[in-house]
Design a protein around this motif. Structure first.
Motif, PDB file in Angstrom:
ATOM      1  N   UNK A   1       0.842  -1.190   0.000  1.00  0.00           N
ATOM      2  CA  UNK A   1       0.000   0.000   0.000  1.00  0.00           C
ATOM      3  C   UNK A   1       0.878   1.240   0.000  1.00  0.00           C
ATOM      4  N   UNK A   2       0.412   2.265  -0.690  1.00  0.00           N
ATOM      5  CA  UNK A   2       1.202   3.488  -0.803  1.00  0.00           C
ATOM      6  C   UNK A   2       1.161   4.280   0.500  1.00  0.00           C
ATOM      7  N   UNK A   3       2.293   4.875   0.846  1.00  0.00           N
ATOM      8  CA  UNK A   3       2.323   5.812   1.980  1.00  0.00           C
ATOM      9  C   UNK A   3       3.105   7.043   1.544  1.00  0.00           C
ATOM     10  N   UNK A   4       2.641   8.219   1.965  1.00  0.00           N
ATOM     11  CA  UNK A   4       3.396   9.453   1.743  1.00  0.00           C
ATOM     12  C   UNK A   4       3.672  10.068   3.095  1.00  0.00           C
ATOM     13  N   UNK A   5       4.920  10.335   3.373  1.00  0.00           N
ATOM     14  CA  UNK A   5       5.275  10.961   4.651  1.00  0.00           C
ATOM     15  C   UNK A   5       5.822  12.357   4.331  1.00  0.00           C
TER      16      UNK A   5
ATOM     17  N   UNK B   1      14.674  12.321  14.519  1.00  0.00           N
ATOM     18  CA  UNK B   1      14.257  11.047  13.912  1.00  0.00           C
ATOM     19  C   UNK B   1      15.434  10.413  13.173  1.00  0.00           C
ATOM     20  N   UNK B   2      16.141  11.222  12.393  1.00  0.00           N
ATOM     21  CA  UNK B   2      17.237  10.667  11.589  1.00  0.00           C
ATOM     22  C   UNK B   2      18.478  10.419  12.441  1.00  0.00           C
ATOM     23  N   UNK B   3      18.670  11.266  13.455  1.00  0.00           N
ATOM     24  CA  UNK B   3      19.836  11.042  14.327  1.00  0.00           C
ATOM     25  C   UNK B   3      19.702   9.706  15.045  1.00  0.00           C
TER      26      UNK B   3
ATOM     27  N   UNK C   1      13.742   7.727   3.553  1.00  0.00           N
ATOM     28  CA  UNK C   1      12.359   7.642   4.013  1.00  0.00           C
ATOM     29  C   UNK C   1      12.057   6.448   4.921  1.00  0.00           C
ATOM     30  N   UNK C   2      13.017   5.536   5.091  1.00  0.00           N
ATOM     31  CA  UNK C   2      12.737   4.361   5.929  1.00  0.00           C
ATOM     32  C   UNK C   2      12.405   4.781   7.359  1.00  0.00           C
ATOM     33  N   UNK C   3      13.187   5.744   7.885  1.00  0.00           N
ATOM     34  CA  UNK C   3      12.942   6.218   9.251  1.00  0.00           C
ATOM     35  C   UNK C   3      11.535   6.809   9.351  1.00  0.00           C
ATOM     36  N   UNK C   4      11.131   7.563   8.327  1.00  0.00           N
ATOM     37  CA  UNK C   4       9.799   8.193   8.359  1.00  0.00           C
ATOM     38  C   UNK C   4       8.695   7.144   8.283  1.00  0.00           C
ATOM     39  N   UNK C   5       8.903   6.103   7.463  1.00  0.00           N
ATOM     40  CA  UNK C   5       7.889   5.055   7.342  1.00  0.00           C
ATOM     41  C   UNK C   5       7.763   4.326   8.684  1.00  0.00           C
TER      42      UNK C   5
END
Ligand code: HAM
Length: 472
Positions: free
Chosen positions: A77-81, A89-91, A122-126
């Motif tokens: 399924x599509x996700x947009x973050x 988040x990235x740190x 985008x993995x961290x955001x997902x």
């Protein structure tokens, strides 16, 4: 906590700069020229950023269509973050010691004093979205895909930009080796479907706990050679020794030939997982290269890591991997406290589009127009405007040159487009409620009722016999 400023670029741009327009000179011949309108160069693009121009779009479209088709076929399924996230988040996920977070992030403090960053991946955001929206409660695994721009303040070079696009697939909530294999299979299949032969480079880096013994071994292997290492590699060895395996420095590359391979240091569970992944790949006949030096530049990976390289690429273009991914079993726990195994990959869309262009492979363009509208005068334009929409609704691709007046130039445009038919509407046809149909091959013309023109053209284009609507 203060966000790190991105490192200032050392070298001037390698990309050619647009020349400023030449100043207007007075006309020769004695007569005073009318004061020339002052032209000025348009603002330039930022370094490492680029426009994706219309002529490049068909190859991008082909890639986008293929990604979507595979995502749907494999029930993603599509996700947009959001593009902007908290820097933290990235740190916490990509890792403070990685090049991406340490040197390349577009991080700043916004007007509400929030420390924010343009997403470098985008993995961290997902994973954040999975935790935020309680996707733990959905049937597992949750399979998500995305596509969009990422930002890294890297040194721009061929295939490396500061804004680039990724299409990614993530499977969250399964530790099964078949998931790793299925993701690799999807990545390979996307490339196959667009015509790019690739080779899977694969390795396993185990778990952070079992990696410790290997890292100690690796550090002691390099210790006697420290003097030969660059400052960067010395720092890596101290702070993030695994990254030394990834060094492009020729001296390190030579030393690596005899360095202990990480797979020999894996614990039994990691070994068993890796063996299973490879067995699944064998089963579906996906060739791979076991690459003991593949470690990837993000800290969250565990077990399987992989990249897709263009076939024939022996590593000189390794920094140009077309796609990369792996398992990240610890990431969700880091964010939410809930252990949730996961894996995924992302395709570098600029790199794929560029490789398609280098190989002269076709893209997916707009559907070729089947009918051209030519009009004479404003009343005919008004009719044409309406008819155009009726054709669109009828599913027939149309083209026009409403901006042109002369019939000759309009017919030239129609010829260039290679349409089989042109519809001509002049003043007489406006009043009569008719249209002239011109067969572009033979030049033969006939008059048809405007009310029935869409269905008549549908029949003509499909080659079906006409039911006598047209009056010769
Ligand atoms: P990554 O290897 O950093 O992984 O990026 C994936 C792909 O994005 C690369 O293989 C490359 O094709 C492309 N790419 C990376 N940086 C640039 C750049 N500066 N310019 C152009 N293309 C670039 C990740 O980002 C992970 N999130 C992948 C992943 C998904 N792992 C698990 N799930």
């Amino acid at each position: 906590m203060t966000a790190k400023k991105p490192a200032a670029p050392k070298k001037k741009t390698e990309e050619p700069k647009a020349k400023p327009a030449a100043p207007a000179t007075p006309a020769a011949g004695g007569k005073e020229a009318a004061p020339a309108k002052k032209t000025k160069p348009a603002p330039e693009l930022l370094r490492g950023f680029r426009d994706i121009l219309p002529e490049e779009q068909p190859r991008w479209q082909k890639l986008r269509d293929t990604v979507r088709a595979l995502a749907e076929a494999y029930s993603f399924d599509r996700i947009d973050t959001p593009i902007l996230e908290r820097v933290e988040l990235f740190q916490r996920t990509v890792g403070k010691q990685t090049d991406i977070v340490e040197k390349e992030m577009y991080a700043f403090t916004d007007a509400s004093e929030e420390q924010v960053a343009l997403r470098p991946e985008a993995t961290a955001s997902v994973a954040r979205a999975y935790a935020n929206h309680g996707m733990f409660n959905l049937p597992q695994p949750v399979k998500l895909w995305y596509e969009g721009p990422m930002f890294r303040h890297e040194r721009p070079q061929a295939g490396r930009y500061r804004q680039f696009h990724q299409a990614g697939f993530e499977v969250l909530g399964s530790a099964e080796a078949i998931m790793d294999a299925q993701l690799i299979m999807i990545a390979v299949q996307i490339m196959k479907d667009i015509g790019l032969p690739t080779v899977v480079q694969i390795n396993s880096i185990g778990t952070p706990e079992t990696r410790q013994a290997y890292l100690a071994e690796l550090t002691s292997y390099f210790r006697p050679h420290r003097a030969k290492l660059s400052e960067d590699d010395k720092r890596r060895l101290q702070k993030n020794p695994l990254r030394i395996l990834d060094s492009k420095d020729p001296t390190v590359q030579e030393l690596l030939a005899n360095a202990p391979p990480i797979v020999d240091w894996l614990d039994e569970t990691s070994k068993a997982h890796f063996t299973k992944v490879l067995e699944f790949l064998d089963e579906v006949e996906i060739p791979y290269v076991l690459n003991p030096h593949l470690v990837r530049g993000l800290d969250y990976y565990t077990h399987t890591v992989f990249e897709l390289w263009e076939a024939g690429d022996t590593g000189e273009r390794a920094q140009n991997a077309l796609a990369g991914g792996g398992r990240y079993d610890g990431l969700l726990e880091l964010l939410s406290g809930r252990p949730t195994p996961a894996c995924g990959f992302a395709i570098g869309m600029e790199r794929v589009a560029r490789t398609l262009a280098e190989r002269n492979l076709p893209g997916t363009g707009r559907p070729a127009p089947q009918v051209f509208f030519a009009q004479l005068g404003d009343a005919a334009r008004r009719v044409g405007l309406k008819l155009y929409e009726q054709f669109r609704q009828g599913g027939i691709p149309v083209a026009e040159a409403f901006g042109k007046n002369a019939l000759k130039t309009q017919l030239e445009s129609a010829n260039k487009l290679g349409v089989p038919y042109t519809l001509i509407i002049g003043q007489k046809e406006v009043l009569d409620g008719t249209v002239i149909i011109r067969d572009m091959d033979s030049g033969a013309q006939e008059i048809a009722d405007r009310e029935k023109i869409v269905s008549l053209m549908k029949r003509k284009l499909s080659g079906a016999p006409e039911a006598g609507e047209a009056q010769a």
